[in-house]
Scaffold this motif. Structure first.
Motif, PDB file in Angstrom:
ATOM      1  N   SER A 131      37.009  58.314  32.061  1.00  0.00           N
ATOM      2  CA  SER A 131      37.673  58.484  30.769  1.00  0.00           C
ATOM      3  C   SER A 131      37.327  57.333  29.823  1.00  0.00           C
ATOM      4  N   VAL A 132      37.373  56.109  30.324  1.00  0.00           N
ATOM      5  CA  VAL A 132      37.081  54.935  29.485  1.00  0.00           C
ATOM      6  C   VAL A 132      35.640  54.980  28.994  1.00  0.00           C
ATOM      7  N   GLN A 133      34.713  55.232  29.900  1.00  0.00           N
ATOM      8  CA  GLN A 133      33.297  55.237  29.513  1.00  0.00           C
ATOM      9  C   GLN A 133      32.999  56.351  28.527  1.00  0.00           C
ATOM     10  N   SER A 134      33.696  57.474  28.696  1.00  0.00           N
ATOM     11  CA  SER A 134      33.504  58.583  27.761  1.00  0.00           C
ATOM     12  C   SER A 134      34.026  58.227  26.376  1.00  0.00           C
ATOM     13  N   GLN A 135      35.205  57.599  26.322  1.00  0.00           N
ATOM     14  CA  GLN A 135      35.800  57.275  25.021  1.00  0.00           C
ATOM     15  C   GLN A 135      35.100  56.106  24.335  1.00  0.00           C
ATOM     16  N   LEU A 136      34.639  55.133  25.128  1.00  0.00           N
ATOM     17  CA  LEU A 136      33.931  53.996  24.531  1.00  0.00           C
ATOM     18  C   LEU A 136      32.464  54.295  24.289  1.00  0.00           C
ATOM     19  N   LYS A 137      31.990  55.372  24.927  1.00  0.00           N
ATOM     20  CA  LYS A 137      30.574  55.754  24.837  1.00  0.00           C
ATOM     21  C   LYS A 137      29.664  54.618  25.318  1.00  0.00           C
ATOM     22  N   MET A 138      30.083  53.981  26.382  1.00  0.00           N
ATOM     23  CA  MET A 138      29.273  52.938  26.991  1.00  0.00           C
ATOM     24  C   MET A 138      29.699  52.734  28.441  1.00  0.00           C
ATOM     25  N   VAL A 139      28.832  52.135  29.201  1.00  0.00           N
ATOM     26  CA  VAL A 139      29.133  51.804  30.591  1.00  0.00           C
ATOM     27  C   VAL A 139      29.895  50.484  30.624  1.00  0.00           C
ATOM     28  N   ILE A 140      30.946  50.436  31.433  1.00  0.00           N
ATOM     29  CA  ILE A 140      31.696  49.192  31.588  1.00  0.00           C
ATOM     30  C   ILE A 140      31.415  48.612  32.979  1.00  0.00           C
ATOM     31  N   ALA A 141      31.989  47.468  33.262  1.00  0.00           N
ATOM     32  CA  ALA A 141      31.839  46.860  34.583  1.00  0.00           C
ATOM     33  C   ALA A 141      33.202  46.400  35.091  1.00  0.00           C
ATOM     34  N   LEU A 142      33.372  46.450  36.405  1.00  0.00           N
ATOM     35  CA  LEU A 142      34.624  46.028  37.043  1.00  0.00           C
ATOM     36  C   LEU A 142      34.393  44.822  37.930  1.00  0.00           C
ATOM     37  N   GLU A 143      35.376  43.926  37.941  1.00  0.00           N
ATOM     38  CA  GLU A 143      35.278  42.688  38.720  1.00  0.00           C
ATOM     39  C   GLU A 143      36.261  42.694  39.894  1.00  0.00           C
ATOM     40  N   ASN A 144      35.824  42.171  41.012  1.00  0.00           N
ATOM     41  CA  ASN A 144      36.732  41.948  42.146  1.00  0.00           C
ATOM     42  C   ASN A 144      37.741  40.863  41.789  1.00  0.00           C
ATOM     43  N   ILE A 145      38.968  40.994  42.283  1.00  0.00           N
ATOM     44  CA  ILE A 145      40.008  40.006  41.995  1.00  0.00           C
ATOM     45  C   ILE A 145      40.421  39.290  43.269  1.00  0.00           C
ATOM     46  N   ALA A 146      41.046  38.141  43.098  1.00  0.00           N
ATOM     47  CA  ALA A 146      41.645  37.435  44.234  1.00  0.00           C
ATOM     48  C   ALA A 146      42.949  38.136  44.616  1.00  0.00           C
ATOM     49  N   THR A 147      43.190  38.290  45.902  1.00  0.00           N
ATOM     50  CA  THR A 147      44.409  38.948  46.376  1.00  0.00           C
ATOM     51  C   THR A 147      45.093  38.080  47.431  1.00  0.00           C
ATOM     52  N   TYR A 148      46.401  38.249  47.500  1.00  0.00           N
ATOM     53  CA  TYR A 148      47.196  37.423  48.411  1.00  0.00           C
ATOM     54  C   TYR A 148      48.004  38.259  49.392  1.00  0.00           C
ATOM     55  N   VAL A 149      47.896  39.590  49.255  1.00  0.00           N
ATOM     56  CA  VAL A 149      48.506  40.511  50.214  1.00  0.00           C
ATOM     57  C   VAL A 149      47.492  41.617  50.497  1.00  0.00           C
ATOM     58  N   ASP A 150      47.695  42.291  51.597  1.00  0.00           N
ATOM     59  CA  ASP A 150      46.859  43.419  51.970  1.00  0.00           C
ATOM     60  C   ASP A 150      47.740  44.651  52.128  1.00  0.00           C
ATOM     61  N   PHE A 151      47.167  45.828  51.984  1.00  0.00           N
ATOM     62  CA  PHE A 151      47.912  47.067  52.179  1.00  0.00           C
ATOM     63  C   PHE A 151      47.628  47.630  53.574  1.00  0.00           C
ATOM     64  N   ALA A 152      48.696  48.100  54.228  1.00  0.00           N
ATOM     65  CA  ALA A 152      48.523  48.686  55.556  1.00  0.00           C
ATOM     66  C   ALA A 152      47.700  49.965  55.486  1.00  0.00           C
TER      67      ALA A 152
END
Length: 284
Positions: A131-152
């Motif tokens: 949806s974002v790429q379609s509305q912005l008409k461009m490719v975006i990029a995503l970054e990994n984040i630091a996390t302090y908990v994990d999901f089971a």
């Protein structure tokens, strides 16, 4: 619109404390600047005026924290409209944000919260990126984040999750080596194995920052100089990413420009002395 990634090396985050210095148009060793998206969405603010002047001399990337790509209710249309307006004015070579949830549709919690790494959240993220790429008409990029908990209920590693997101949506990846190191220490995994599972051919930018060690775990506060373990990861990766834009990040305790510029010079030296290999998806 595809990436317009220039063929240069190392830049840094743009900080208001450096505005006065940069307005004198000094010669620097910084190849480009990364602006925090939300700080420049007001078209009448001083920050936007500085950014528009600076982009005549330097390429600009936008890196946001409020896109909320993990929101099951979809991405906020008002935010996207403001982002689109900013892109038209700033003309960035790259627009990125984080693999994170930042709140519901009606309230922003002003934090980057991790997502369960499973099929359900994978579909939500992919739908939102489409949806974002379609509305912005461009490719975006995503970054990994630091996390302090994990999901089971995780059924993928973060690297596997990001690889699948990039494969399904065509989005790029921003690799934060500081966050990767923090997660490897807090969750007990080998960062080298993480890099082996990440599609390096989808990585379009790399961030370097200094993590903080506490008595019980590591924090990704980006409040200090880059530490040796992060430099070591960068040296390991350098032969594979020497064509990519590299950003020095500092969010807190921002020093004088010259101090961050020294980290830019150090990163540039490492890249220039690890030029044996071209861009590759080979194992790290």
């Amino acid at each position: 619109m595809r990436y317009q990634t220039p063929n240069f090396k190392v830049g840094m985050g743009l900080h208001p404390s450096h505005f006065s210095y940069l307005e004198h148009q000094p010669l620097t060793d910084v190849a480009w600047f990364e602006a925090a998206t939300e700080d420049y969405m007001n078209p009448l603010c001083r920050s936007m005026e500085v950014l528009e002047n600076l982009r005549h001399d330097y390429p600009i990337a936008l890196h946001g924290s409020h896109l909320n790509i993990g929101n099951a209710e979809g991405v906020d249309s008002n935010y996207l409209r403001e982002l689109r307006n900013l892109i038209e004015r700033a003309e960035p070579f790259l627009v990125s944000d984080h693999l994170a949830w930042t709140g519901g549709s009606r309230e922003n919690l002003h934090g980057l919260f991790p997502l369960p790494l499973n099929q359900e959240s994978l579909q939500i993220v992919c739908n939102n990126i489409d949806s974002v790429q379609s509305q912005l008409k461009m490719v975006i990029a995503l970054e990994n984040i630091a996390t302090y908990v994990d999901f089971a209920k995780n059924d993928k590693s973060e690297a596997e999750f990001l690889a699948e997101v990039a494969k399904r949506t065509g989005c790029g990846l921003v690799l934060d080596l500081g966050a990767l190191f923090v997660n490897s220490q807090n969750h007990g995994f080998n960062p080298h194995k993480y890099l082996q599972n990440l599609p390096l051919n989808q990585v379009v930018q790399v961030h370097l920052s200094g993590p903080t060690e506490t008595e019980s775990y590591w924090l990704d506060r980006k409040a200090s100089e880059i530490t040796r373990p992060v430099w070591d990861l960068f040296k390991l990766l350098a032969p594979h990413i020497r064509h990519l834009p590299i950003a020095i990040e500092r969010h807190r305790n921002v020093p004088e420009f010259s101090e961050l510029e020294m980290e830019v010079i150090k990163a540039s030296f490492i890249l220039e002395n690890n030029n044996e290999l071209e861009r590759s998806t080979a194992s790290v």
